[in-house]
Design a protein around this motif. Structure first.
Motif, PDB file in Angstrom:
ATOM      1  N   MET A 101      11.029   0.139  -1.260  1.00 42.68           N
ATOM      2  CA  MET A 101      12.022   1.052  -1.826  1.00 42.68           C
ATOM      3  C   MET A 101      12.783   1.647  -0.646  1.00 42.68           C
ATOM      4  N   GLN A 102      13.687   0.842  -0.090  1.00 43.25           N
ATOM      5  CA  GLN A 102      14.363   1.213   1.147  1.00 43.25           C
ATOM      6  C   GLN A 102      15.175   2.489   1.012  1.00 43.25           C
ATOM      7  N   SER A 103      15.778   2.702  -0.151  1.00 43.54           N
ATOM      8  CA  SER A 103      16.596   3.908  -0.329  1.00 43.54           C
ATOM      9  C   SER A 103      15.737   5.168  -0.279  1.00 43.54           C
ATOM     10  N   ALA A 104      14.469   5.046  -0.645  1.00 39.84           N
ATOM     11  CA  ALA A 104      13.561   6.191  -0.618  1.00 39.84           C
ATOM     12  C   ALA A 104      12.737   6.229   0.660  1.00 39.84           C
ATOM     13  N   GLY A 105      12.819   5.173   1.490  1.00 39.44           N
ATOM     14  CA  GLY A 105      12.054   5.133   2.720  1.00 39.44           C
ATOM     15  C   GLY A 105      10.580   4.859   2.513  1.00 39.44           C
ATOM     16  N   LEU A 106      10.251   4.165   1.419  1.00 41.56           N
ATOM     17  CA  LEU A 106       8.855   3.897   1.081  1.00 41.56           C
ATOM     18  C   LEU A 106       8.592   2.400   0.968  1.00 41.56           C
ATOM     19  N   THR A 107       7.392   1.996   1.353  1.00 47.13           N
ATOM     20  CA  THR A 107       6.906   0.635   1.098  1.00 47.13           C
ATOM     21  C   THR A 107       5.516   0.757   0.503  1.00 47.13           C
ATOM     22  N   GLU A 108       5.280   0.075  -0.619  1.00 48.68           N
ATOM     23  CA  GLU A 108       3.966   0.111  -1.244  1.00 48.68           C
ATOM     24  C   GLU A 108       3.403  -1.304  -1.311  1.00 48.68           C
ATOM     25  N   GLU A 109       2.136  -1.435  -0.922  1.00 47.04           N
ATOM     26  CA  GLU A 109       1.444  -2.719  -0.938  1.00 47.04           C
ATOM     27  C   GLU A 109       0.246  -2.616  -1.874  1.00 47.04           C
ATOM     28  N   LEU A 110       0.140  -3.551  -2.792  1.00 44.76           N
ATOM     29  CA  LEU A 110      -0.975  -3.555  -3.725  1.00 44.76           C
ATOM     30  C   LEU A 110      -2.175  -4.210  -3.056  1.00 44.76           C
ATOM     31  N   LEU A 111      -3.254  -3.444  -2.895  1.00 43.73           N
ATOM     32  CA  LEU A 111      -4.456  -3.943  -2.243  1.00 43.73           C
ATOM     33  C   LEU A 111      -5.484  -4.457  -3.242  1.00 43.73           C
ATOM     34  N   SER A 112      -5.369  -4.037  -4.495  1.00 47.35           N
ATOM     35  CA  SER A 112      -6.269  -4.571  -5.519  1.00 47.35           C
ATOM     36  C   SER A 112      -5.696  -5.887  -6.042  1.00 47.35           C
ATOM     37  N   PRO A 113      -6.551  -6.820  -6.481  1.00 46.70           N
ATOM     38  CA  PRO A 113      -6.070  -8.148  -6.889  1.00 46.70           C
ATOM     39  C   PRO A 113      -5.088  -8.143  -8.055  1.00 46.70           C
ATOM     40  N   ASN A 114      -5.160  -7.132  -8.918  1.00 54.71           N
ATOM     41  CA  ASN A 114      -4.259  -7.058 -10.069  1.00 54.71           C
ATOM     42  C   ASN A 114      -4.227  -5.624 -10.579  1.00 54.71           C
ATOM     43  N   LEU A 115      -3.479  -5.411 -11.640  1.00 51.38           N
ATOM     44  CA  LEU A 115      -3.372  -4.075 -12.232  1.00 51.38           C
ATOM     45  C   LEU A 115      -4.101  -3.981 -13.559  1.00 51.38           C
ATOM     46  N   SER A 116      -4.922  -4.986 -13.875  1.00 47.22           N
ATOM     47  CA  SER A 116      -5.578  -5.009 -15.180  1.00 47.22           C
ATOM     48  C   SER A 116      -6.971  -4.395 -15.151  1.00 47.22           C
ATOM     49  N   GLY A 117      -7.485  -4.065 -13.973  1.00 51.07           N
ATOM     50  CA  GLY A 117      -8.809  -3.461 -13.871  1.00 51.07           C
ATOM     51  C   GLY A 117      -8.763  -1.954 -14.066  1.00 51.07           C
ATOM     52  N   PRO A 118      -9.878  -1.263 -13.810  1.00 51.75           N
ATOM     53  CA  PRO A 118      -9.947   0.180 -14.047  1.00 51.75           C
ATOM     54  C   PRO A 118      -9.307   1.026 -12.959  1.00 51.75           C
ATOM     55  N   LEU A 119      -9.001   0.411 -11.800  1.00 56.26           N
ATOM     56  CA  LEU A 119      -8.391   1.196 -10.738  1.00 56.26           C
ATOM     57  C   LEU A 119      -7.318   0.413 -10.003  1.00 56.26           C
ATOM     58  N   GLU A 120      -6.499   1.151  -9.275  1.00 58.36           N
ATOM     59  CA  GLU A 120      -5.404   0.591  -8.492  1.00 58.36           C
ATOM     60  C   GLU A 120      -5.599   1.037  -7.051  1.00 58.36           C
ATOM     61  N   PHE A 121      -5.509   0.102  -6.117  1.00 56.55           N
ATOM     62  CA  PHE A 121      -5.692   0.386  -4.703  1.00 56.55           C
ATOM     63  C   PHE A 121      -4.377   0.063  -4.006  1.00 56.55           C
ATOM     64  N   LEU A 122      -3.764   1.070  -3.375  1.00 56.68           N
ATOM     65  CA  LEU A 122      -2.430   0.926  -2.789  1.00 56.68           C
ATOM     66  C   LEU A 122      -2.403   1.379  -1.332  1.00 56.68           C
ATOM     67  N   LEU A 123      -1.484   0.809  -0.585  1.00 57.55           N
ATOM     68  CA  LEU A 123      -1.193   1.269   0.777  1.00 57.55           C
ATOM     69  C   LEU A 123       0.281   1.656   0.789  1.00 57.55           C
ATOM     70  N   THR A 124       0.569   2.921   1.049  1.00 55.81           N
ATOM     71  CA  THR A 124       1.942   3.413   1.049  1.00 55.81           C
ATOM     72  C   THR A 124       2.360   3.798   2.459  1.00 55.81           C
ATOM     73  N   THR A 125       3.504   3.288   2.879  1.00 57.35           N
ATOM     74  CA  THR A 125       4.082   3.660   4.172  1.00 57.35           C
ATOM     75  C   THR A 125       5.313   4.526   3.916  1.00 57.35           C
ATOM     76  N   TYR A 126       5.282   5.737   4.464  1.00 58.68           N
ATOM     77  CA  TYR A 126       6.399   6.678   4.350  1.00 58.68           C
ATOM     78  C   TYR A 126       7.137   6.690   5.684  1.00 58.68           C
ATOM     79  N   MET A 127       8.410   6.344   5.673  1.00 61.13           N
ATOM     80  CA  MET A 127       9.214   6.455   6.886  1.00 61.13           C
ATOM     81  C   MET A 127       9.450   7.939   7.188  1.00 61.13           C
ATOM     82  N   PRO A 128       9.813   8.290   8.437  1.00 63.35           N
ATOM     83  CA  PRO A 128      10.062   9.701   8.756  1.00 63.35           C
ATOM     84  C   PRO A 128      11.058  10.334   7.779  1.00 63.35           C
TER      85      PRO A 128
END
Length: 198
Positions: A101-128
């Motif tokens: 999301m370049q306009s917001a200065g964010l990048t999100e990476e999905l670390l869990s294999p899918n979104l169908s399980g009970p939890l979501e694991f994400l890595l978010t990078t916030y630009m300055p």
């Protein structure tokens, strides 16, 4: 990371792509009929796409991406063929699904294999200077985070906290919070969210 252009030819697994669409739709609490309405397609056609029965062209995928509020590259990242024995359990570093999301200065990476399980694991990078919107974000699930690098200004209701590398936090469902990178280098946060709300 370059965006996928509509002129590129991509080979894909229709079932895997359909599962990505279904999982993301459910995580966003959107019904099949809502998605059909947003894309001007029939409910039956959306169902066939999600089950991998109906072929998906890039223009159709662009319509679906727009309706689900993601960039087109979301569906092409992570399309490398993972060995069947690990595809439900493991996400290799080079096979993460990435949402920029370049306009917001964010990048999100999905670390869990899918979104169908009970939890979501994400890595978010916030630009300055990047933040999650002036009004904050309403939580529909429980969330926890760990600051891997940089600093994070975390506002929970009326309290503001400055977190640094190694600090962690936990947020119950139902409230609002606001995140901002107040520093001059990228801030990286690992998130666990349950249920998935991507």
């Amino acid at each position: 990371m370059p965006k996928v252009k509509s002129t590129e030819k991509k080979s894909y697994d229709p079932k895997a792509l359909g599962a990505q669409i279904r999982d993301l739709r459910k995580a966003k609490r959107i019904t099949i009929s809502d998605l059909a309405e947003r894309t001007n397609r029939s409910i039956g056609n959306i169902s066939e796409i999600e089950r991998g029965i109906s072929a998906v062209t890039v223009p159709v995928l662009q319509e679906i991406a727009l309706a689900l509020d993601v960039e087109l590259n979301w569906f092409f990242e992570g399309q490398a063929k993972a060995p069947e024995k690990e595809s439900m359990w493991i996400v290799r570093k080079d096979n993460r699904r990435i949402l920029q999301m370049q306009s917001a200065g964010l990048t999100e990476e999905l670390l869990s294999p899918n979104l169908s399980g009970p939890l979501e694991f994400l890595l978010t990078t916030y630009m300055p200077g990047a933040e999650t919107g002036e009004d904050g974000r309403q939580r529909v699930g429980d969330e926890a985070g760990l600051i891997l690098s940089g600093s994070l200004e975390l506002k929970i209701e009326d309290e503001t906290f400055l977190l640094k590398e190694g600090d962690s936090f936990s947020l119950p469902r139902g409230g609002k919070h606001h995140c901002k990178n107040p520093g001059e280098t990228n801030t990286i946060v690992a998130w666990v969210i349950t249920p998935p709300t991507f």
